[in-house]
Scaffold this active site. Sequence first.
Site, PDB file in Angstrom:
ATOM      1  N   ASP A 165       0.832  -1.208   0.000  1.00 14.55           N
ATOM      2  CA  ASP A 165       0.000   0.000   0.000  1.00 14.55           C
ATOM      3  C   ASP A 165       0.866   1.257   0.000  1.00 14.55           C
ATOM      4  OD1 ASP A 165      -2.323  -1.356  -0.103  1.00 14.55           O
ATOM      5  OD2 ASP A 165      -2.890  -1.049   1.993  1.00 14.55           O
ATOM      6  N   LYS A 218      -3.015   3.930  -3.459  1.00 13.30           N
ATOM      7  CA  LYS A 218      -3.068   5.239  -4.080  1.00 13.30           C
ATOM      8  C   LYS A 218      -1.941   6.118  -3.554  1.00 13.30           C
ATOM      9  CE  LYS A 218      -7.464   6.062  -4.134  1.00 13.30           C
ATOM     10  NZ  LYS A 218      -8.760   6.617  -3.779  1.00 13.30           N
ATOM     11  N   MET A 240      -9.149   8.080  10.144  1.00 11.74           N
ATOM     12  CA  MET A 240      -9.697   8.611   8.893  1.00 11.74           C
ATOM     13  C   MET A 240     -10.808   9.632   9.157  1.00 11.74           C
ATOM     14  SD  MET A 240      -9.759   4.894   7.023  1.00 11.74           S
ATOM     15  CE  MET A 240     -10.194   4.108   8.572  1.00 11.74           C
TER      16      MET A 240
END
Lengths: 264, 264
Positions: free
Chosen positions: A43, A65, A178
């Site tokens: 990741d 990403k 998050m």
Amino acid sequence: MMKANNKNISPLLTLIGAGPGDPDLITVKGVKALSKAKVVLYDALVHLDLLNYVPETSIKILVGKRAGSLSYTQDEINKLIVKYAKKYGRVVRLKGGDPFIFGRGKEEIDYATKFGIKNEVIPGLTSSTSLPALQGISLTTRGVNESFWVVTGTTQSGLLSSDISLAARSTATVVVLMGRNKLLEIISIYKSLGRENLPIALIQNGSLPNEKIALGTMKTIEEEVCRKGVGTPAIIVIGEVVNQHPDYLFKTIEQKLLQDYSKN
Amino acid sequence: MMKANNKNISPLLTLIGAGPGDPDLITVKGVKALSKAKVVLYDALVHLDLLNYVPETSIKILVGKRAGSLSYTQDEINKLIVKYAKKYGRVVRLKGGDPFIFGRGKEEIDYATKFGIKNEVIPGLTSSTSLPALQGISLTTRGVNESFWVVTGTTQSGLLSSDISLAARSTATVVVLMGRNKLLEIISIYKSLGRENLPIALIQNGSLPNEKIALGTMKTIEEEVCRKGVGTPAIIVIGEVVNQHPDYLFKTIEQKLLQDYSKN
């Protein structure tokens, strides 16, 4: 020849938690598994130094990403795991934090299992517990609190988890992952419950050289986060234990003086 | 000569989390700190293989309780830390799990700080998140739940934390540490809320060769724990995610058949 080779292959998916950022915060077990990997799918939040443990001849693919670059969808990652495990054997999925704490690791295991691929999990340090500790904040402290609660700020639907309203009513130290973009919403929930003096901290890039921290209360944190330029990814820590941070007392006195000054 | 030597000593207390049991579940950073320790004060739940990372000439002292043997009080441990840090420099406190999750690590740091001793914390894998993961249980799972809550079963007063009643009303996966002896009390809280079919697991000696696990629902777990002989130390995991365990379905069918059989 090719067929004989394939027969000797035992497909195995190993999910490894890389920890919160600092490459030395991976486990010894994680390092050992990396050194035997034929393929590593990693990741974006994983520290690149960890790839040094992987044999030079092995395949390493960034599937997460990174700013600006294209990423693989979860479905594409699942398919890559199966393809490579069947072809090469030991596939490692290296994920930031812990693969089972808001990591979607379970989805990858379930998919691979459908294709008869065995799996093992090597847990990692979740940022929710390790980043406060590295900042001197103990999520649980005798005589202060008896639990901690880890909530995601961003659910499948993109909304703030409704668990946060419940958590705000408890005595638990609350950690929101998050949740940086939902900060104002979180603050307003606590304020509506009359908890505007509750200590709160935001930690960005925790355990890395570019770590940033903002400390304050529900009243002052918004301004402090702006002043420090704390962006994503960040964790939010809420509770009395936040005042254990060595800078907390100084910070709150400074903020009080600034507020008094701006009033005059 | 002695004085000159003492001047070169920089007292430092390093708190290290040893992880849940398996010695390979310590972090690389923890191993590096152990290899530089002059003194290691270790708890009973720490795997002895970890002491192999410590230089042979360094002092190693078991300060935790082991069956039958005397242990040091928290106050005595605090004083040992200060004494050895001033005399030898680098003192490591090696604790099971994570030192800041119900570990009393903060108390040791606060005490040492009063004597001008610097400190650093190297977090460890807490059993609350890592042991479920090693058993294939993901504490959070997209579409199932959005949080997890870790509570102590035994508070300072020796009572069950009242946070558990709150947690039982939430949708969070709940993990109870040090709660084995309060199992019946915990079950009755959930039953009183009508959650008698909620999955629950107990894991003893997690990540070690003598690991034991009991799986069931609030209705069946008591009998299953007896049958498997699950004692302390154990963690309790409560929530729908427990049914992700590979044996869960089989277990619950077996328990249903046994109950039906005993009725006839």
